[in-house]
Design a protein around this motif. Structure first.
Motif, mmCIF file in Angstrom:
data_model
loop_
_atom_site.group_PDB
_atom_site.id
_atom_site.type_symbol
_atom_site.label_atom_id
_atom_site.label_comp_id
_atom_site.label_asym_id
_atom_site.label_seq_id
_atom_site.Cartn_x
_atom_site.Cartn_y
_atom_site.Cartn_z
ATOM 1 N N ARG A 57 -68.337 -62.869 65.944
ATOM 2 C CA ARG A 57 -68.525 -61.610 66.997
ATOM 3 C C ARG A 57 -67.854 -60.043 66.338
ATOM 4 O O ARG A 57 -69.720 -59.620 66.465
ATOM 5 C CB ARG A 57 -67.855 -61.917 67.978
ATOM 6 C CG ARG A 57 -67.930 -61.241 69.207
ATOM 7 C CD ARG A 57 -67.954 -61.795 70.352
ATOM 8 N NE ARG A 57 -68.220 -60.783 71.613
ATOM 9 C CZ ARG A 57 -67.919 -60.438 72.661
ATOM 10 N NH1 ARG A 57 -67.163 -61.306 72.777
ATOM 11 N NH2 ARG A 57 -68.248 -59.494 73.295
ATOM 12 N N GLY A 58 -67.306 -60.112 65.999
ATOM 13 C CA GLY A 58 -67.040 -58.463 64.727
ATOM 14 C C GLY A 58 -68.090 -58.672 64.335
ATOM 15 O O GLY A 58 -68.916 -57.431 64.546
ATOM 16 N N PHE A 59 -68.390 -59.025 63.385
ATOM 17 C CA PHE A 59 -69.704 -59.365 62.557
ATOM 18 C C PHE A 59 -71.225 -58.800 63.247
ATOM 19 O O PHE A 59 -71.880 -58.383 62.778
ATOM 20 C CB PHE A 59 -69.817 -60.463 61.740
ATOM 21 C CG PHE A 59 -70.599 -60.198 60.450
ATOM 22 C CD1 PHE A 59 -70.797 -59.328 58.965
ATOM 23 C CD2 PHE A 59 -72.175 -60.963 60.801
ATOM 24 C CE1 PHE A 59 -72.044 -59.689 58.173
ATOM 25 C CE2 PHE A 59 -73.348 -60.821 59.764
ATOM 26 C CZ PHE A 59 -72.691 -60.083 58.738
ATOM 27 N N ASP A 60 -71.197 -59.425 64.597
ATOM 28 C CA ASP A 60 -72.486 -59.425 64.966
ATOM 29 C C ASP A 60 -72.656 -58.205 65.845
ATOM 30 O O ASP A 60 -73.107 -57.319 65.977
ATOM 31 C CB ASP A 60 -72.411 -60.255 65.860
ATOM 32 C CG ASP A 60 -72.560 -61.701 65.284
ATOM 33 O OD1 ASP A 60 -73.813 -62.279 64.056
ATOM 34 O OD2 ASP A 60 -72.923 -63.198 66.142
ATOM 35 N N ASP A 61 -71.089 -57.692 66.389
ATOM 36 C CA ASP A 61 -70.961 -56.405 67.092
ATOM 37 C C ASP A 61 -71.366 -55.614 65.761
ATOM 38 O O ASP A 61 -72.144 -54.567 66.083
ATOM 39 C CB ASP A 61 -69.824 -56.475 67.153
ATOM 40 C CG ASP A 61 -69.488 -56.924 68.395
ATOM 41 O OD1 ASP A 61 -70.623 -57.545 68.880
ATOM 42 O OD2 ASP A 61 -68.396 -56.974 69.469
ATOM 43 N N LEU A 62 -70.987 -55.279 64.662
ATOM 44 C CA LEU A 62 -71.469 -54.552 63.862
ATOM 45 C C LEU A 62 -72.823 -54.119 62.632
ATOM 46 O O LEU A 62 -72.806 -53.129 62.735
ATOM 47 C CB LEU A 62 -70.277 -54.646 62.322
ATOM 48 C CG LEU A 62 -68.829 -54.178 62.446
ATOM 49 C CD1 LEU A 62 -67.739 -54.681 61.137
ATOM 50 C CD2 LEU A 62 -68.519 -52.828 62.086
ATOM 51 N N SER A 63 -73.374 -55.470 62.867
ATOM 52 C CA SER A 63 -74.664 -55.460 62.859
ATOM 53 C C SER A 63 -75.454 -55.241 62.958
ATOM 54 O O SER A 63 -76.517 -55.520 63.116
ATOM 55 C CB SER A 63 -74.565 -56.751 61.902
ATOM 56 O OG SER A 63 -74.962 -57.852 62.974
ATOM 57 N N SER A 64 -75.248 -55.803 64.952
ATOM 58 C CA SER A 64 -76.005 -54.693 65.631
ATOM 59 C C SER A 64 -76.349 -53.047 66.291
ATOM 60 O O SER A 64 -76.426 -52.706 67.527
ATOM 61 C CB SER A 64 -75.938 -55.800 66.900
ATOM 62 O OG SER A 64 -75.200 -55.468 67.663
ATOM 63 N N ARG A 65 -74.817 -52.470 65.710
ATOM 64 C CA ARG A 65 -74.620 -50.947 65.562
ATOM 65 C C ARG A 65 -76.040 -50.297 65.613
ATOM 66 O O ARG A 65 -76.911 -50.126 64.583
ATOM 67 C CB ARG A 65 -74.081 -50.363 64.814
ATOM 68 C CG ARG A 65 -72.257 -50.458 65.380
ATOM 69 C CD ARG A 65 -71.452 -49.826 63.810
ATOM 70 N NE ARG A 65 -70.335 -49.847 64.962
ATOM 71 C CZ ARG A 65 -69.469 -49.072 63.525
ATOM 72 N NH1 ARG A 65 -69.070 -48.754 62.426
ATOM 73 N NH2 ARG A 65 -68.090 -49.296 63.838
ATOM 74 N N LYS A 66 -76.127 -49.350 67.097
ATOM 75 C CA LYS A 66 -77.588 -48.320 67.125
ATOM 76 C C LYS A 66 -76.399 -46.929 66.823
ATOM 77 O O LYS A 66 -77.523 -46.176 65.891
ATOM 78 C CB LYS A 66 -78.513 -48.924 67.943
ATOM 79 C CG LYS A 66 -78.259 -49.736 68.562
ATOM 80 C CD LYS A 66 -80.073 -50.120 67.918
ATOM 81 C CE LYS A 66 -80.044 -51.292 68.503
ATOM 82 N NZ LYS A 66 -80.578 -52.505 67.020
ATOM 83 N N ARG A 67 -75.938 -46.803 66.780
ATOM 84 C CA ARG A 67 -75.466 -44.972 67.475
ATOM 85 C C ARG A 67 -74.459 -45.034 65.642
ATOM 86 O O ARG A 67 -75.380 -43.680 64.997
ATOM 87 C CB ARG A 67 -74.026 -44.378 67.759
ATOM 88 C CG ARG A 67 -73.915 -43.256 68.805
ATOM 89 C CD ARG A 67 -73.116 -43.225 70.001
ATOM 90 N NE ARG A 67 -71.457 -43.577 69.602
ATOM 91 C CZ ARG A 67 -70.650 -42.995 69.031
ATOM 92 N NH1 ARG A 67 -70.619 -42.090 68.816
ATOM 93 N NH2 ARG A 67 -69.518 -43.902 68.666
ATOM 94 N N LEU A 68 -74.291 -45.687 65.610
ATOM 95 C CA LEU A 68 -73.255 -45.326 63.773
ATOM 96 C C LEU A 68 -73.464 -46.229 62.990
ATOM 97 O O LEU A 68 -74.538 -47.443 63.456
ATOM 98 C CB LEU A 68 -71.530 -45.981 63.712
ATOM 99 C CG LEU A 68 -70.839 -44.874 64.874
ATOM 100 C CD1 LEU A 68 -69.322 -45.563 64.961
ATOM 101 C CD2 LEU A 68 -70.307 -42.991 64.233
#
Length: 87
Positions: free
Chosen positions: A46-57
């Motif tokens: 989930r952490g990997f998915d959250d990082l890979s879907s970043r839009k702002r940073l």
């Protein structure tokens, strides 16, 4: 949030086989890393998915800041210091 930079650093270390030549499992690795920093890193996927879907940073924002600050530290250390008479 402390978990995000630690997660990014952990993923970097894990994906470049920094620990045990890549033989350590992702779950075990993040459980140990979480204990080391005394934080809950949650589910690694989930952490990997959250990082890979970043839009702002940037997805690798923490590593980019780490790289910039470390290089600045090296540059500052290499800079000419007239008091010491060296470059």
């Amino acid at each position: 949030m402390m978990a995000v930079p630690v997660l990014g650093l952990g993923l970097f270390c894990l994906f470049v086989y920094f620990f045990d030549n890549g033989k350590v499992g992702i779950t075990e690795f993040f459980e140990r890393m979480g204990r080391c920093f005394e934080i809950d890193l949650g589910l690694p996927k989930r952490g990997f998915d959250d990082l890979s879907s970043r839009k702002r940073l940037s997805r690798t924002h923490f590593l980019e800041v780490l790289w910039e600050r470390l290089n600045k530290k090296f540059d500052d250390a290499d800079a000419y210091d007239p008091g010491k008479g060296r470059y």
